[in-house]
Design a protein around this motif. Structure first.
Motif, PDB file in Angstrom:
ATOM      1  N   ARG A  40       0.839  -1.195   0.000  1.00  0.00           N
ATOM      2  CA  ARG A  40       0.000   0.000   0.000  1.00  0.00           C
ATOM      3  C   ARG A  40       0.876   1.248   0.000  1.00  0.00           C
ATOM      4  N   PHE A  41       0.451   2.262  -0.747  1.00  0.00           N
ATOM      5  CA  PHE A  41       1.071   3.596  -0.665  1.00  0.00           C
ATOM      6  C   PHE A  41       0.008   4.500  -0.063  1.00  0.00           C
ATOM      7  N   GLY A  42       0.158   4.880   1.197  1.00  0.00           N
ATOM      8  CA  GLY A  42      -0.902   5.632   1.864  1.00  0.00           C
ATOM      9  C   GLY A  42      -2.136   4.751   1.927  1.00  0.00           C
ATOM     10  N   ASP A  43      -3.278   5.221   1.450  1.00  0.00           N
ATOM     11  CA  ASP A  43      -4.446   4.336   1.477  1.00  0.00           C
ATOM     12  C   ASP A  43      -4.735   3.742   0.100  1.00  0.00           C
ATOM     13  N   PHE A  44      -3.750   3.878  -0.829  1.00  0.00           N
ATOM     14  CA  PHE A  44      -3.905   3.261  -2.145  1.00  0.00           C
ATOM     15  C   PHE A  44      -3.234   1.884  -2.134  1.00  0.00           C
ATOM     16  N   THR A  45      -3.958   0.869  -2.572  1.00  0.00           N
ATOM     17  CA  THR A  45      -3.396  -0.481  -2.590  1.00  0.00           C
ATOM     18  C   THR A  45      -2.894  -0.820  -3.987  1.00  0.00           C
ATOM     19  N   ALA A  46      -1.571  -0.911  -4.131  1.00  0.00           N
ATOM     20  CA  ALA A  46      -0.970  -1.174  -5.445  1.00  0.00           C
ATOM     21  C   ALA A  46      -0.894  -2.672  -5.717  1.00  0.00           C
ATOM     22  N   VAL A  47      -0.616  -3.468  -4.678  1.00  0.00           N
ATOM     23  CA  VAL A  47      -0.575  -4.920  -4.798  1.00  0.00           C
ATOM     24  C   VAL A  47      -1.514  -5.468  -3.736  1.00  0.00           C
ATOM     25  N   GLY A  64       0.707  -7.556 -17.429  1.00  0.00           N
ATOM     26  CA  GLY A  64      -0.399  -6.684 -17.031  1.00  0.00           C
ATOM     27  C   GLY A  64      -0.214  -5.299 -17.590  1.00  0.00           C
ATOM     28  N   PRO A  65      -1.302  -4.517 -17.620  1.00  0.00           N
ATOM     29  CA  PRO A  65      -1.214  -3.165 -18.167  1.00  0.00           C
ATOM     30  C   PRO A  65      -0.503  -2.225 -17.197  1.00  0.00           C
ATOM     31  N   ASN A  66      -0.265  -1.000 -17.602  1.00  0.00           N
ATOM     32  CA  ASN A  66       0.324  -0.010 -16.703  1.00  0.00           C
ATOM     33  C   ASN A  66      -0.543   0.152 -15.463  1.00  0.00           C
ATOM     34  N   GLY A  67       0.128   0.219 -14.312  1.00  0.00           N
ATOM     35  CA  GLY A  67      -0.605   0.436 -13.069  1.00  0.00           C
ATOM     36  C   GLY A  67      -1.125  -0.843 -12.439  1.00  0.00           C
ATOM     37  N   ALA A  68      -0.810  -2.000 -13.036  1.00  0.00           N
ATOM     38  CA  ALA A  68      -1.315  -3.273 -12.504  1.00  0.00           C
ATOM     39  C   ALA A  68      -0.667  -3.642 -11.173  1.00  0.00           C
ATOM     40  N   GLY A  69       0.506  -3.057 -10.906  1.00  0.00           N
ATOM     41  CA  GLY A  69       1.225  -3.386  -9.673  1.00  0.00           C
ATOM     42  C   GLY A  69       2.449  -4.255  -9.928  1.00  0.00           C
ATOM     43  N   LYS A  70       2.871  -4.352 -11.175  1.00  0.00           N
ATOM     44  CA  LYS A  70       4.017  -5.197 -11.517  1.00  0.00           C
ATOM     45  C   LYS A  70       5.306  -4.670 -10.886  1.00  0.00           C
ATOM     46  N   SER A  71       5.587  -3.381 -11.093  1.00  0.00           N
ATOM     47  CA  SER A  71       6.836  -2.820 -10.555  1.00  0.00           C
ATOM     48  C   SER A  71       6.833  -2.843  -9.037  1.00  0.00           C
ATOM     49  N   SER A  72       5.690  -2.556  -8.445  1.00  0.00           N
ATOM     50  CA  SER A  72       5.613  -2.586  -6.978  1.00  0.00           C
ATOM     51  C   SER A  72       5.972  -3.979  -6.477  1.00  0.00           C
ATOM     52  N   THR A  73       5.493  -5.009  -7.173  1.00  0.00           N
ATOM     53  CA  THR A  73       5.805  -6.384  -6.797  1.00  0.00           C
ATOM     54  C   THR A  73       7.296  -6.659  -6.983  1.00  0.00           C
ATOM     55  N   PRO A 110      15.953  -2.588 -13.400  1.00  0.00           N
ATOM     56  CA  PRO A 110      14.734  -1.863 -13.034  1.00  0.00           C
ATOM     57  C   PRO A 110      14.035  -1.278 -14.256  1.00  0.00           C
ATOM     58  N   GLN A 111      12.786  -0.862 -14.064  1.00  0.00           N
ATOM     59  CA  GLN A 111      12.028  -0.310 -15.188  1.00  0.00           C
ATOM     60  C   GLN A 111      12.742   0.900 -15.782  1.00  0.00           C
ATOM     61  N   GLN A 112      13.246   1.780 -14.901  1.00  0.00           N
ATOM     62  CA  GLN A 112      14.010   2.948 -15.348  1.00  0.00           C
ATOM     63  C   GLN A 112      15.500   2.621 -15.246  1.00  0.00           C
TER      64      GLN A 112
ATOM     65  N   LEU B 271      13.591   3.888  -0.633  1.00  0.00           N
ATOM     66  CA  LEU B 271      13.112   2.508  -0.467  1.00  0.00           C
ATOM     67  C   LEU B 271      11.629   2.516  -0.109  1.00  0.00           C
ATOM     68  N   LYS B 272      10.815   3.107  -0.967  1.00  0.00           N
ATOM     69  CA  LYS B 272       9.387   3.231  -0.670  1.00  0.00           C
ATOM     70  C   LYS B 272       8.644   1.931  -0.945  1.00  0.00           C
TER      71      LYS B 272
HETATM   72  N1  LIG Z   1       5.878   5.301  -4.668  1.00  0.00           N
HETATM   73  C1  LIG Z   1       4.561   5.313  -4.971  1.00  0.00           C
HETATM   74  N2  LIG Z   1       3.710   6.128  -4.308  1.00  0.00           N
HETATM   75  C2  LIG Z   1       2.394   6.126  -4.599  1.00  0.00           C
HETATM   76  N3  LIG Z   1       1.818   5.358  -5.524  1.00  0.00           N
HETATM   77  C3  LIG Z   1       2.593   4.521  -6.220  1.00  0.00           C
HETATM   78  C4  LIG Z   1       4.000   4.447  -5.980  1.00  0.00           C
HETATM   79  N4  LIG Z   1       4.529   3.533  -6.824  1.00  0.00           N
HETATM   80  C5  LIG Z   1       3.492   3.053  -7.540  1.00  0.00           C
HETATM   81  N5  LIG Z   1       2.337   3.644  -7.186  1.00  0.00           N
HETATM   82  C6  LIG Z   1       1.010   3.356  -7.755  1.00  0.00           C
HETATM   83  O1  LIG Z   1       0.751   1.977  -7.654  1.00  0.00           O
HETATM   84  C7  LIG Z   1       0.116   1.502  -8.820  1.00  0.00           C
HETATM   85  C8  LIG Z   1       0.891   0.358  -9.395  1.00  0.00           C
HETATM   86  O2  LIG Z   1       2.114   0.865  -9.907  1.00  0.00           O
HETATM   87  P1  LIG Z   1       3.234  -0.057 -10.504  1.00  0.00           P
HETATM   88  O3  LIG Z   1       3.552  -1.124  -9.534  1.00  0.00           O
HETATM   89  O4  LIG Z   1       4.340   0.831 -10.935  1.00  0.00           O
HETATM   90  O5  LIG Z   1       2.469  -0.674 -11.758  1.00  0.00           O
HETATM   91  P2  LIG Z   1       3.059  -1.293 -13.093  1.00  0.00           P
HETATM   92  O6  LIG Z   1       4.516  -1.515 -12.910  1.00  0.00           O
HETATM   93  O7  LIG Z   1       2.280  -2.561 -13.268  1.00  0.00           O
HETATM   94  O8  LIG Z   1       2.770  -0.318 -14.171  1.00  0.00           O
HETATM   95  C9  LIG Z   1      -0.017   2.692  -9.771  1.00  0.00           C
HETATM   96  O9  LIG Z   1      -1.325   3.191  -9.686  1.00  0.00           O
HETATM   97  C10 LIG Z   1       0.975   3.676  -9.236  1.00  0.00           C
HETATM   98  O10 LIG Z   1       0.526   4.998  -9.452  1.00  0.00           O
END
Ligand SMILES: Nc1ncnc2c1ncn2[C@@H]1O[C@H](COP(=O)(O)OP(=O)(O)O)[C@@H](O)[C@H]1O
Ligand SMILES: [Mg+2]
Lengths: 334, 272
Positions: A40-47, A64-73, A110-112, B271-272
């Motif tokens: 979670r980032f704040g109250d947003f659940t990415a994964v 998955g599409p952009n925003g699916a939570g792949k990078s977060s995972t 990494p992605q970037q 490291l977020k």
């Molecule tokens: N550091 C962050 N702070 C807040 N929201 C984030 C952060 N990183 C990712 N997100 C949000 O989490 C969701 C998933 O992002 P991400 O894992 O990058 O997806 P993907 O890699 O599948 O495109 C997106 O909506 C993105 O905006």
């Protein structure tokens, strides 16, 4: 025939128990083990609670599409982001307590790209190897070997800035290999590259796969997933919506073939009505209609048989894109 | 380092790993050295020297001798030279840990790559601080040589003032790195530059703090460069006094606090 399609038996999926303390790991224990993993980032659940097991030598994908939570995972697996909840074990170790030990055995692309713009191509590799405690002399030899592998030997003394996108990506991949990692994490390895550059990257990754390196990659290109992954999960909105081999997913969620129909300026909704009953399923996209059928040519003939005259007709094999569309009602790349 | 490899796991082994990883961060900066960078480094050395010549020697010719805390009367240049040494140690450390560190962290995204390796945020902070101190020590050593040659201090006291100037670098380096983690844009550096210049002018550098009104004096005594100047002047003028330990302690605490804050904040940011 593409060189990537060489048949290779998929490793058996293993779900044996994992030693929580790390260290000696059973040979058949999963390299990556996640249960109910949450970020979670704040109250947003990415994964949002995903279960994943990756076996040794496997090539595993997150599609998955952009925003699916792949990078977060991927960042959680790479131990540069703390899980908010759930269980995560990498190489049998706990990222919360053993991050340094785990990262020592990972290679991360990494992605970037985060290459060092102040260093030359070769120095980028040598300097990076030093962060793993690899002696300078060994690091230099390793750098030469890896530059050869990613075909950048001629650019060894160049700065990073003038390199093309594809070259930077290959350098980042080389950098991910300096420590002979047990797992290589690749976050969208070919996004933004032109077709030629993509094929070169794929070819190098395929070689790694053949050498038995465990690959974990994310992508929103279905062809990439089909070419490189033994097994993959389809992610959408932080959740896993399907999991299997690319072939099995297509068999389960799509038909063998697809007919793509274009109708110029005509209303596609109206056309869809007139197509009703043809094939197994009809999907209306903004610019075309997809007709799912076992035999595409037969279905295409049936369309003209009804007196309809599409401005364009394409019969193709079904892809993961179709699977994704079926599962989520959306396309992968918009 | 060869000896260190004999440590097994355990505290010593872990410490050894940490030291090596910090060392790799420091070493990266040596690989990144380029001619343009050397120009910046060299100008950083000439700046305090020009001040010393123009104000210490030039203006010094017009003013009376200065009284040291122990009552001795010295030439104005003797009074000003240690201020310039302390200031250059400060600016060298700050230049490296604010402008350059910020650039690496937020602009080049260098540490995003580094932190994917076994290196930890605190080890990055330590490695960068070490680098800032190496740069600072070059300035200090050269400046001390010039002071000895010009007869502004003795060789013996210069040897003691050298580690003190390293402490000043460590202290401001820690502070600079901690500050960098709070900065968000390059514009913030203008503010930082102004603050730094104010410290340079008023920290008992050109005139003793006792010449200021009481309130101003107390304010100055709370700021770091004052303690750096007093510590170094006490040594280069050959007037050691127990109060120097207090000045040194202030600098040690600021350095450690800065490093701790920087390490924590880097972890939070990257490291977020
Ligand atoms: N550091 C962050 N702070 C807040 N929201 C984030 C952060 N990183 C990712 N997100 C949000 O989490 C969701 C998933 O992002 P991400 O894992 O990058 O997806 P993907 O890699 O599948 O495109 C997106 O909506 C993105 O905006
Ligand atoms: Mg992503």
């Amino acid at each position: 025939m593409s060189p990537f399609r060489r048949p290779r038996p998929a490793p058996d999926q293993v779900t044996g128990p994992v030693g929580a303390t790390g260290g000696a790991q059973a040979p058949d224990a999963p390299m990556i083990h996640a249960r109910g993993l949450v970020k979670r980032f704040g109250d947003f659940t990415a994964v949002n609670g995903i279960d994943v097991d990756v076996a040794r030598g496997e090539s595993f994908g997150f599609l998955g599409p952009n925003g699916a939570g792949k990078s977060s995972t991927m960042r959680m697996i790479g131990c540069v982001s703390q899980p908010t909840g759930g269980v995560l074990r990498i190489l049998g170790m706990d990222p919360r307590r053993q991050g340094t030990g785990i990262r020592a055995r990972l290679g991360v692309c990494p992605q970037q790209d985060s290459l060092d713009p102040e260093l030359s191509v070769k120095e980028n590799l040598v300097s990076y190897a030093r962060f793993f405690g690899i002696p300078r002399r060994v690091a230099k030899a390793k750098a030469d070997e890896l530059l050869e592998f990613v075909q950048l030997t001629e650019r060894a003394d160049s700065k990073v800035e003038p390199l093309s996108g594809g070259m930077k990506r290959r350098l980042t991949i080389a950098r991910a290999l300096v420590n002979d990692p047990d797992i290589v994490l690749l976050d969208e390895p070919t996004t933004g590259l032109d077709p030629q550059a993509r094929h070169l990257v794929w070819e190098r990754l395929f070689r790694l796969k053949q050498q038995g390196v465990t690959l974990v990659l994310t992508t929103h290109y279905m062809d990439e997933a089909e070419q490189l992954c033994d097994r993959l999960v389809v992610m959408d909105g932080g959740k896993i919506v399907a999991e299997d081999s690319p072939r099995a997913l297509i068999e389960r969620y799509s038909t063998r073939e697809v007919v793509e129909l274009r109708f110029g300026a005509a209303s596609l909704e109206d056309m869809a009505g007139k197509l009703a009953g043809l094939g197994e399923r009809i999907e209306v996209l903004p610019d075309r209609i997809l007709l799912y059928a076992f035999d595409g040519d037969e279905a295409a003939e049936a369309v003209t048989g009804r007196g309809l005259t599409p401005s364009g007709t394409l019969v193709r094999r079904s892809t993961l894109e179709d699977v994704f569309l079926h599962l989520t009602g959306r396309t992968l790349v918009d | 380092m060869a000896l260190a490899t004999s440590f097994g796991p355990g505290v010593l082994g872990r410490l050894d790993g940490s030291v090596k990883r910090s060392g790799a961060v420091t070493r990266r900066n040596i690989s990144a050295l380029r001619s343009a960078y050397w120009l910046v480094v060299i100008s950083g050395f000439f700046e305090p020297l020009l001040y010393l010549l123009s104000i210490g020697v030039g203006v010094g010719g017009l003013v009376n001798k200065m009284a040291l805390p122990d009552g001795r009367l010295v030439d104005y240049a003797v009074f000003v030279a240690p201020s310039m040494l302390a200031s250059s140690a400060m600016s060298g450390a700050l230049a490296e840990t604010t402008f350059n560190f910020f650039g690496k962290m937020k602009f080049m995204k260098l540490y995003d790559g580094v932190l994917a390796t076994p290196v930890r945020p605190m080890e990055v902070a330590l490695g960068e601080l070490t680098w800032a101190m190496i740069r600072g020590s070059l300035y200090s050593a050269a400046f001390l040589v010039i002071m000895v040659v010009m007869g502004l201090t003795s060789a013996g006291w210069a040897l003691l003032a050298f580690p003190a100037s390293l402490l000043v670098g460590l202290s401001f380096g820690g502070l600079g790195m901690a500050l960098s983690t709070f900065l968000t844009s390059w514009q913030d550096f203008d503010v930082l530059g102004t603050l730094q210049f104010a410290l340079f002018l008023f920290s008992g550098t050109f005139a003793p703090v006792s010449s200021y009104p009481e309130a101003v004096r107390l304010l100055i005594e709370a700021t770091p460069l004052y303690h750096a100047v007093e510590l170094i002047r006490g040594l280069t003028t050959g007037s050691p006094h127990p109060v120097l330990i207090g000045h040194a302690a202030y600098l040690v605490v600021m350095g450690i606090l800065g490093l701790a804050v920087a390490g924590r904040r880097m972890g939070r940011l990257l490291l977020k």
